[in-house]
Design a protein around this motif. Structure first.
Motif, PDB file in Angstrom:
ATOM      1  N   ASP A 164       0.833  -1.208   0.000  1.00  0.00           N
ATOM      2  CA  ASP A 164       0.000   0.000   0.000  1.00  0.00           C
ATOM      3  C   ASP A 164       0.871   1.262   0.000  1.00  0.00           C
ATOM      4  O   ASP A 164       0.469   2.296  -0.539  1.00  0.00           O
ATOM      5  N   ASN A 193      -1.695  -4.266   3.445  1.00  0.00           N
ATOM      6  CA  ASN A 193      -1.629  -4.818   4.810  1.00  0.00           C
ATOM      7  C   ASN A 193      -1.832  -3.717   5.845  1.00  0.00           C
ATOM      8  O   ASN A 193      -1.495  -3.888   7.014  1.00  0.00           O
ATOM      9  N   TYR A 195      -0.498  -1.039   6.709  1.00  0.00           N
ATOM     10  CA  TYR A 195       0.614  -0.259   7.283  1.00  0.00           C
ATOM     11  C   TYR A 195       1.747  -0.129   6.300  1.00  0.00           C
ATOM     12  O   TYR A 195       2.030  -1.065   5.530  1.00  0.00           O
ATOM     13  N   MET A 196       2.396   1.032   6.312  1.00  0.00           N
ATOM     14  CA  MET A 196       3.674   1.186   5.637  1.00  0.00           C
ATOM     15  C   MET A 196       4.694   1.427   6.746  1.00  0.00           C
ATOM     16  O   MET A 196       4.626   2.430   7.466  1.00  0.00           O
TER      17      MET A 196
HETATM   18 MG    MG Z   1       1.906  -2.074   3.666  1.00  0.00          MG
END
Ligand code: MG
Ligand code: TPP
Length: 347
Positions: A164, A193, A195-196
């Protein structure tokens, strides 16, 4: 969320899709692939914590259904490419757990002769064109693979995995735009998912969905899939791959998922709310697929337990044997810098 969403433009009408050619009946061999992937990732985690693996590892624990589902709908002549979170992706194309562990443990028989490590897994032999540590950098390379197929006049397809976080990178927009304009046979699969690294996507992306809400800017369908549902991944990606193969051009697919552990081995992920972690743990892909096999009556609890036990036994033996193997010969430090095996500077 529905298992499958597909619509056009910002209207986001959700209709179900049926994929000709992809049999979505629950199958024990697909569960075996999910389990093998899970135990490989767990083994990597253990080896990292024992200090046997040097450098960072980024595990896709909890995201296995995406790699396994995509791998199951590709042909051997198709290509794929991904990020540093790539262990499952190269395994899903047919690389062996032995060769993956050899690479991570710095052994000469590894996928990259033990010189690449966890973040650079590559196996051209299996159609896996590399794991890229620079976020978004490989999307234009995926276009190159797809463009090459078009130039050759064959009907192979490229799948490009990314996170993402990549949708905020310039190369993402350049690549998707060019792929759409040139109708390249490339399927972009965003593993959302949530979160980065340590930042939730809601803090850095102004729309609810990182990928789906960008599709209409490129004239592409909005495709959302439950990335923890192996059936749905196979159905949705299988359809996109088939369309790309027939010349319909690229697809953007957002696969909703969650990593069960931290961003990398060193991250305890304390920034995530416990109730969020618990909710996603209930929806993790192996439990999901196991339930569908039991519901369909194609396997018993005991048979599925035995799949897990056998995979663990196999992985323990593989790791033990690989640990005893030799590291690369130091004289090979200057080989394989270029595809012809040499390291001569050229400009
Ligand atoms: Mg991610
Ligand atoms: C161009 C670039 N900027 C920053 C980083 C540092 N970095 C490494 S991983 C990561 C997060 C990427 O998140 P996402 O794309 O969602 O992938 P995930 O790790 O969740 O699979 C960042 C910012 C990088 N590697 N490359």
């Amino acid at each position: 969320m529905e298992g499958i969403g597909r619509g056009r433009g910002r209207g986001r009408d959700v209709v179900s899709t049926q994929t000709p050619g992809v049999d979505v009946a629950p199958k024990v061999d697909l569960y075996e692939r999910l389990v093998l992937t899970r135990v490989l990732l767990e083994k990597i985690d253990t080896l990292y914590r024992q200090g046997r693996i040097h450098g960072p590892v980024h595990l896709g624990l909890g995201q296995e259904a995406i790699a396994v589902g995509v791998g199951s709908v590709l042909r051997p002549d198709d290509t794929s490419i991904g990020t540093y979170r790539g262990h499952a992706h190269v395994l899903a194309r047919g690389a062996s757990p032995e060769d993956i562990l050899r690479e991570l443990l710095g052994k000469r028989g590894g996928l990259c002769a033990g010189k690449g490590g966890s973040m650079h897994l590559t196996s051209v032999e299996h159609g896996y064109y590399g794991s890229y540590a620079i976020v978004g950098a490989h999307l234009p390379i995926a276009n190159g693979l797809a463009w090459a197929a078009k130039m050759r006049g064959d009907d192979s397809v490229t799948v490009c995995f990314f996170g993402d976080g990549a949708v905020n990178i310039g190369a993402f927009h350049e690549a998707v735009n060019l792929a759409a304009v040139w109708k390249l046979p490339v399927v972009f699969v965003c593993e959302n998912n949530q979160y980065m690294e340590y930042t939730h996507i809601s803090r850095v992306i102004p729309t609810e969905r990182p990928l789906v809400h960008k599709a209409s800017a490129y004239g592409l369908d909005e495709i959302l899939v439950d990335g923890n549902d192996l059936h749905a991944v196979r159905e949705v990606v299988g359809r996109a791959v088939e369309l790309a193969r027939q010349g319909a051009g690229p697809a953007l697919i957002e696969a909703d998922t969650y990593r069960l552990k931290g961003h990398s081995g060193a991250d305890g992920a304390a920034y995530r709310p416990p109730d969020e972690v618990a909710a996603w743990a209930e929806r993790e892909p192996l439990l999901h697929y196991r339930a569908s096999l039991l519901d369909a009556g194609v396997a018993t609890e005991a048979e599925l337990d035995s799949v897990v036990a056998q995979a663990r036994t196999r992985m323990n033996a593989v790791a033990q044997a690989v640990l005893e193997e030799d590291p690369p010969d130091p004289t090979t430090a200057w080989t394989d810098m270029w595809s012809d095996g040499s390291s001569q500077w050229r400009n």
